[in-house]
Design a protein around this motif. Structure first.
Motif, short mmCIF file in Angstrom:
data_model
loop_
_atom_site.label_atom_id
_atom_site.label_comp_id
_atom_site.label_asym_id
_atom_site.label_seq_id
_atom_site.Cartn_x
_atom_site.Cartn_y
_atom_site.Cartn_z
N PHE A 1 11.48 -5.13 0.62
CA PHE A 1 10.06 -4.81 0.45
C PHE A 1 9.31 -5.97 -0.18
CE2 PHE A 1 11.31 -0.47 1.31
CZ PHE A 1 10.24 -0.03 2.04
N ASN B 1 3.75 2.07 2.59
CA ASN B 1 5.05 1.45 2.39
C ASN B 1 5.85 2.19 1.33
OD1 ASN B 1 4.62 -0.39 4.35
ND2 ASN B 1 3.87 -1.98 2.96
N ASN C 1 0.83 -1.20 0.00
CA ASN C 1 0.00 0.00 0.00
C ASN C 1 0.87 1.26 0.00
OD1 ASN C 1 0.83 0.46 2.66
ND2 ASN C 1 -0.88 -0.68 3.50
N ALA D 1 8.67 -8.35 2.50
CA ALA D 1 7.61 -7.81 3.36
C ALA D 1 6.25 -8.08 2.75
CB ALA D 1 7.82 -6.32 3.57
N LYS E 1 7.21 5.12 2.83
CA LYS E 1 8.34 4.75 3.66
C LYS E 1 9.57 4.58 2.79
CE LYS E 1 9.31 2.79 7.92
NZ LYS E 1 8.69 2.68 9.21
#
Lengths: 432, 282
Positions: free
Chosen positions: B193, B5, B2, B196, B8
């Protein structure tokens, strides 16, 4: 002096660089992860008959369906519809990788033994990833009691995983005009097993459960004015509280055999604490404007109620100990029917806005974190929490007639609860 | 993934950029300070040199046959005037010699002797000449010495500069290394990522739990080996909610093994930190 300065500067620079190097290597940057699946994927493969397979076939199929229905009702689980079959009942005989690949988190194995009329059921809940047993139960009873066993296992699962207790054993009271007048009815947590409690064909409203789930209180007009009726569900005996011309919205007080009700003893209706014999013990809320609809937190320390003291009906909270009163709703000109969550952390209520009719809201007892749970779906009223605090039952006119619906406490999975009754249903009251 | 992230990610990149900025600023500050520090010395030296340079300017003016008056205009110290007078007395030939600026300047110290010579000049013309010659030769030597010294200083300075340049070259190489590292880091970051996301897809959390408590969160750290195997899972922070923590751990274990490393990454292992928050529901 300059040399000292220079040295100092170099020192600082070196230290900073060292710190950068360390910062780069040692501290891990955490990446945010949000839940992707909002229900636990569980698999309940067909039950295994250890003996007498022929006679168990229907029990096992019904049982499987019922267990799925129970767990689905909680909104915590979703089911894998694959047709994988268990290799056995215990962990050593189950190939967990198969279920893991299918994306399941958990797996339930059920074994049935039948000897004569005596049914024995073995339930196991496994963590598919850790390959561990989470819950294991064995029940023995008559063949026709398989549903009770399954319900007990489902309760064990809920209490073991989430510390949620009592949902599957709970019942609901509600008002229906199914038989002509407004009468009080009783049903199981899932809307099944409907019983009629009053049959006056008059007006009986505002049902409330005592905290031991043995007594109920409601308002009835059968004696030509609103009076509070208190009745034992098992014994059939009861009390009537009648003070003046108005006796409405009874609510049991936690830990006491007395109720809070609204009586018109002075200029306008106020909330009093009354014993079942009708003795007035205490004035709980009163003053300017009408005060109605008391609702207590589970520990009995706080009472939410609706008051018109500010001009429009709004929800206030009274701290019973120090008598302080705080208004918690400010949005909308009409907020009623407060209901405490069992944890005391939320209050649900019905609020009316000009554009969107009446809707269910959730709010913190301090007036923060207001959330709208129903949107654009007729009038939604009378919210009430399930005893485990995970669900909210409410009445809604989204399908035309008023019906009782249920949803999770955050508004997900809104579904019709009572399907088997014609007419309007409203004012659900969930047992404690 | 989303938007949070992605944000980030950006922040991470920005952080990296800012780190480089800070590093470069510090390096520049360091180098500038060095230069400034040494520059001060140079300035002092140059100032000393300027005295000589002025003198040499005088010589230049001589070569252009500038008159004494012009010289007077250039330097109006009493002593100098006295020297000029002495020169006038000594005659034109001497003029030229005396007018050699170096001597003229250096004679300041021996003005008294000149006073004497001025008086004596009519009597003995050769004496001042010889004196002057001696003096000139002396000062020539001195000047040569100072020149050598200057050359030394300059060569030293050049050396220092060279050193500094070397240093800066070194720092440049550090930067380029960092840049290369950054590229690799970026790859590893992307990989992080990706992992993740793979874990996120496996994270099942009922809304009843995620929404019941405000600010419920847990952090997990684990190592990913080159083939994607997950090792050494540990909690950096537990939520306190048993089911929440279990579900987080289950999500990670369910994702094992994750995708293997990208091609160029040759780390022994990659540590990955995941911060589990049910914020998506609010």
């Amino acid at each position: 002096m300059k040399k000292i300065m220079l040295f100092f500067l170099i020192f600082v620079c070196v230290m900073l660089q060292i710190s950068f190097v360390f910062a780069g290597e040692d501290s891990i940057k955490f990446i945010d992860v949000n839940p992707f699946i909002h229900k636990i994927p569980v698999s309940i493969p067909p039950f295994i008959a250890v003996s007498d397979r022929k006679n168990l076939e229907t029990v096992m199929q019904d049982g499987n369906r019922y267990l799925k229905k129970l767990l689905q009702f909680t909104s915590y689980f979703k089911f894998d519809e694959s047709n994988s079959v268990l290799g056995g009942l215990v962990a050593t005989r189950i190939d967990f990788e198969k279920w893991k690949k299918a994306g399941d988190d958990m797996l339930i194995s059920v074994g049935c033994y039948l000897s004569g009329d005596s049914l024995e059921m073995e339930f196991r809940l496994f963590d598919v990833v850790k390959k561990e047993l989470l819950v294991g139960k064995r029940f023995k009873g008559k063949k026709n009691k398989s549903k009770v066993m399954i319900r007990k296992f489902a309760s064990a699962v809920m209490s073991s995983l989430f510390d949620n207790k009592g949902l599957f054993e709970s019942r609901l009271l509600f008002v229906s005009d199914h038989g002509g007048g407004k009468d009080i009815y009783l049903c199981n947590f899932d809307g099944t097993g409907i019983h009629q409690v009053t049959a006056d064909k008059n007006i009986a409203i505002s049902p409330s459960w005592s905290y031991d789930n043995k007594w109920i209180a409601f308002t009835s007009y059968k004696r030509h004015k609103p009076e509070i009726f208190i009745r034992s569900l098992d014994l059939g005996k009861g009390y009537i509280i009648s003070k003046g011309n108005l006796n409405i919205t009874p609510e049991w007080i936690p830990g006491k055999f007395c109720i809070a009700g609204v009586f018109n003893l002075r200029k306008d209706p106020d909330i009093y604490m009354v014993s079942v014999n009708g003795e007035i013990l205490k004035k709980l809320a009163g003053g300017f404007g009408i005060d109605v609809s008391p609702s207590f937190s589970r520990d009995g320390s706080r009472m939410a109620f609706v008051s018109k003291r500010g001009g429009s009906p709004q929800i206030y909270i009274k701290n019973i100990k120090d008598n302080s009163i705080q208004r918690i709703t400010y949005e909308g000109a009409y907020n009623t029917s407060p209901s405490w969550s069992p944890t005391g952390r939320w209050i649900s209520y019905a609020g009316m806005t000009k554009d969107d009719g009446i809707n269910i809201y959730l709010i913190r007892p301090d007036g923060t974190s207001r959330k709208q749970l129903t949107v654009n779906s007729g009038d939604n009223e009378d919210p009430v929490f399930s005893p485990d605090g995970s669900l909210i039952a409410f009445s809604s006119s989204r399908n035309g007639k008023k019906k009782i619906f249920v949803m999770t406490k955050f508004g997900d999975d809104q579904r019709l609860l009572i399907r088997d009754l014609t007419g309007n249903q409203s004012e659900p009251a969930w047992s404690h | 993934m989303n938007s949070k992230n992605i944000k980030k990610k950006k922040i991470l990149c920005e952080n990296r950029f800012s780190y480089f900025m800070i590093l470069s600023i510090l390096f520049h500050a360091l180098v500038l300070f060095f230069i400034f520090f040494n520059f001060n010395h140079k300035k002092i030296k140059k100032y000393e040199k300027k005295n000589y340079v002025n003198v040499s300017l005088v010589t230049h003016s001589e070569k252009k046959n500038t008159s004494v008056k012009q010289l007077e205009n250039i330097k109006k110290t009493d002593k100098y005037i006295q020297i000029k007078k002495a020169v006038d007395l000594s005659g034109k030939k001497e003029k030229v010699k005396i007018k050699k600026p170096k001597t003229a300047f250096k004679k300041r110290k021996r003005l008294k002797t000149f006073h004497v010579t001025r008086k004596k000049t009519p009597k003995v013309k050769t004496a001042p000449e010889a004196d002057i010659k001696n003096i000139i030769s002396k000062y020539k030597k001195e000047i040569e010495k100072t020149k050598i010294k200057q050359a030394d200083v300059i060569s030293k300075e050049i050396l220092e500069y060279k050193n500094e340049i070397h240093k800066s070259d070194k720092s440049k190489s550090v930067f380029s290394n960092l840049a290369e590292g950054a590229k690799l880091d970026e790859k590893i970051n992307k990989y992080r990522f990706q992992i993740a996301y793979e874990v996120e897809k496996n994270w099942a959390l009922p809304t009843g739990i995620s929404s019941s408590e405000n600010g419920i969160e847990a952090s997990i750290i684990f190592k990913v080996m080159s083939d994607g195997k997950i090792k050494d899972i540990w909690f950096d922070k537990k939520s306190g909610n048993r089911y929440f923590d279990d579900s987080v751990l289950r999500a990670v274990e369910k994702s094992d093994p994750v995708s293997p490393y990208p091609k160029d990454v040759k780390e022994k292992y990659i540590p990955i930190g995941l911060h589990f928050t049910p914020k998506g529901l609010d």
